[in-house]
Design an enzyme around this catalytic site. Structure first.
Site, PDB file in Angstrom:
ATOM      1  N   SER A  40      47.653  44.234  43.658  1.00  0.00           N
ATOM      2  CA  SER A  40      46.854  44.020  44.863  1.00  0.00           C
ATOM      3  C   SER A  40      47.687  43.680  46.090  1.00  0.00           C
ATOM      4  O   SER A  40      47.225  43.873  47.212  1.00  0.00           O
ATOM      5  CB  SER A  40      45.805  42.940  44.634  1.00  0.00           C
ATOM      6  OG  SER A  40      46.406  41.678  44.513  1.00  0.00           O
ATOM      7  N   LYS A  85      47.130  36.471  47.614  1.00  0.00           N
ATOM      8  CA  LYS A  85      46.527  37.367  48.605  1.00  0.00           C
ATOM      9  C   LYS A  85      47.004  36.981  50.000  1.00  0.00           C
ATOM     10  O   LYS A  85      47.622  35.948  50.191  1.00  0.00           O
ATOM     11  CB  LYS A  85      44.987  37.282  48.583  1.00  0.00           C
ATOM     12  CG  LYS A  85      44.339  37.478  47.239  1.00  0.00           C
ATOM     13  CD  LYS A  85      44.386  38.896  46.770  1.00  0.00           C
ATOM     14  CE  LYS A  85      43.662  39.009  45.423  1.00  0.00           C
ATOM     15  NZ  LYS A  85      44.009  40.186  44.687  1.00  0.00           N
TER      16      LYS A  85
END
Length: 164
Positions: A40, A85
């Site tokens: 990700s 993230k």
């Protein structure tokens, strides 16, 4: 002779215990290293390379996080899991969610996070704003493997935060 051996063992145990407590305190309060898992955050962080990242934790004392920081936090769905993230929006910000052209305001005490590789990232677009209390620190450097050692840059996607 037995007393001397016992004293040496006791000295070793005390030193080991002291080192453990100091190491755990440092890892809890100052910095630690996390292993990157998943794609990700590619290309910023590459799990295929077995990357390890340095996580600075002093930013948590006053929530001194900035838009564009790469952060580590506990998953809102599974608190045993750590996620990495990019921090996109802070409390009070208005953000445009590109997939559905929705504009949302981030509630107080929360932030919006997204992976750099949006096509495979499970992030705030799926589970909504993340409570700041789940934040574990800010990624500052890649520390492994040697050919990838370096600073992790702060960057923001264009046009995502709405001016007030």
């Amino acid at each position: 002779m037995a007393r001397r051996a016992l004293a040496a063992v006791w000295s070793f145990v005390k030193g080991g215990a002291t080192g453990t407590v100091l190491g755990m305190t440092f890892a809890d309060r100052c910095a630690s290293v996390v292993t990157v898992d998943g794609s990700s955050m590619y290309p910023t962080l590459d799990a295929q390379q077995g990357e390890r990242a340095l996580v600075e934790k002093r930013c948590l004392y006053r929530y001194e996080l900035s838009r564009g920081d790469v952060v580590v936090f506990r998953s809102p769905r599974n608190h045993r899991e750590l996620l990495v993230k990019r921090l996109i929006a802070l409390p009070g910000d208005w953000i445009q969610v590109p997939e559905n052209q929705e504009i949302r305001q981030i509630p107080q005490g929360h932030c919006w996070v997204e992976g750099d590789n949006a096509g495979v990232s499970m992030d705030s677009r799926f589970y909504g704003p993340v409570p700041l209390g789940l934040m574990q620190g800010r990624v500052t450097h890649v520390v492994w493997p040697p050919h990838r050692i370096g600073r992790v840059d702060r960057k923001m996607p264009e046009g995502r935060i709405m001016p007030l």
